[in-house]
Design a protein around this motif. Structure first.
Motif, PDB file in Angstrom:
ATOM      1  N   ALA A  30      57.296  63.712  11.940  1.00  0.00           N
ATOM      2  CA  ALA A  30      58.625  63.083  12.015  1.00  0.00           C
ATOM      3  C   ALA A  30      59.570  63.665  10.970  1.00  0.00           C
ATOM      4  O   ALA A  30      60.747  63.869  11.236  1.00  0.00           O
ATOM      5  CB  ALA A  30      58.500  61.569  11.835  1.00  0.00           C
ATOM      6  N   PRO A  34      61.942  66.127  13.669  1.00  0.00           N
ATOM      7  CA  PRO A  34      62.314  64.828  14.233  1.00  0.00           C
ATOM      8  C   PRO A  34      62.509  64.861  15.749  1.00  0.00           C
ATOM      9  O   PRO A  34      62.181  63.902  16.434  1.00  0.00           O
ATOM     10  CB  PRO A  34      63.620  64.462  13.525  1.00  0.00           C
ATOM     11  CG  PRO A  34      63.846  65.471  12.473  1.00  0.00           C
ATOM     12  CD  PRO A  34      62.871  66.577  12.653  1.00  0.00           C
ATOM     13  N   GLU A  35      63.033  65.973  16.270  1.00  0.00           N
ATOM     14  CA  GLU A  35      63.249  66.063  17.720  1.00  0.00           C
ATOM     15  C   GLU A  35      61.912  66.127  18.465  1.00  0.00           C
ATOM     16  O   GLU A  35      61.748  65.501  19.507  1.00  0.00           O
ATOM     17  CB  GLU A  35      64.115  67.266  18.064  1.00  0.00           C
ATOM     18  CG  GLU A  35      65.557  67.105  17.611  1.00  0.00           C
ATOM     19  CD  GLU A  35      66.398  68.340  17.900  1.00  0.00           C
ATOM     20  OE1 GLU A  35      65.886  69.317  18.489  1.00  0.00           O
ATOM     21  OE2 GLU A  35      67.583  68.313  17.532  1.00  0.00           O
TER      22      GLU A  35
END
Length: 97
Positions: A30, A34-35
Motif C-alpha cells: 500500500a 497505492p494503485e
C-alpha cells in the motif's frame, strides 16, 4: 502474481534487496504502490467494476431441424435476427487425431 503475494502478506522481489524495500506484506504494498494495492483490494473484495455487473442470462440454443446443414441457413437473415451463432474452436496442443 507479484502484487498478490505482497497483498496477502508474502512478498516477491524487493525493489531494494539490501534495505528490504518495500516492507513485506500488504502495508508495504500500500505504501509503495497505492494503485496496485487499490486494484487488488477491489478484485479480492469483489468490488472491481468488472466483477460488479452480473453475467447476462444464458440463452438456450434451439436445434436446427434434423438433417439441416449450414447451406440451409441464410446467414444474412440469421445475423439480422440475432439467431446466428459462431463457434471458434482452438485445438492447439490437442493430441486427438
Amino acid at each position: 502474481a507479484e502484487l498478490t503475494m505482497w497483498y496477502f502478506g508474502s512478498h516477491g522481489e524487493f525493489v531494494d534487496r539490501d534495505k528490504r524495500l518495500p516492507p513485506p506484506g500488504p502495508g508495504g504494498l500500500a505504501a509503495y504502490d497505492p494503485e496496485g494495492f487499490a486494484l487488488l483490494s477491489a478484485v479480492y473484495n469483489g468490488t472491481h467494476p468488472a466483477l460488479v455487473e452480473p453475467d447476462p442470462p444464458a440463452t438456450q440454443l434451439l436445434p436446427l431441424s434434423v438433417g439441416a446443414v449450414s447451406s440451409d441457413v441464410d446467414e444474412q437473415e440469421a445475423e439480422a435476427s440475432g439467431q446466428l451463432v459462431r463457434l471458434e474452436l482452438d485445438n492447439a496442443g490437442c493430441d486427438a487425431e
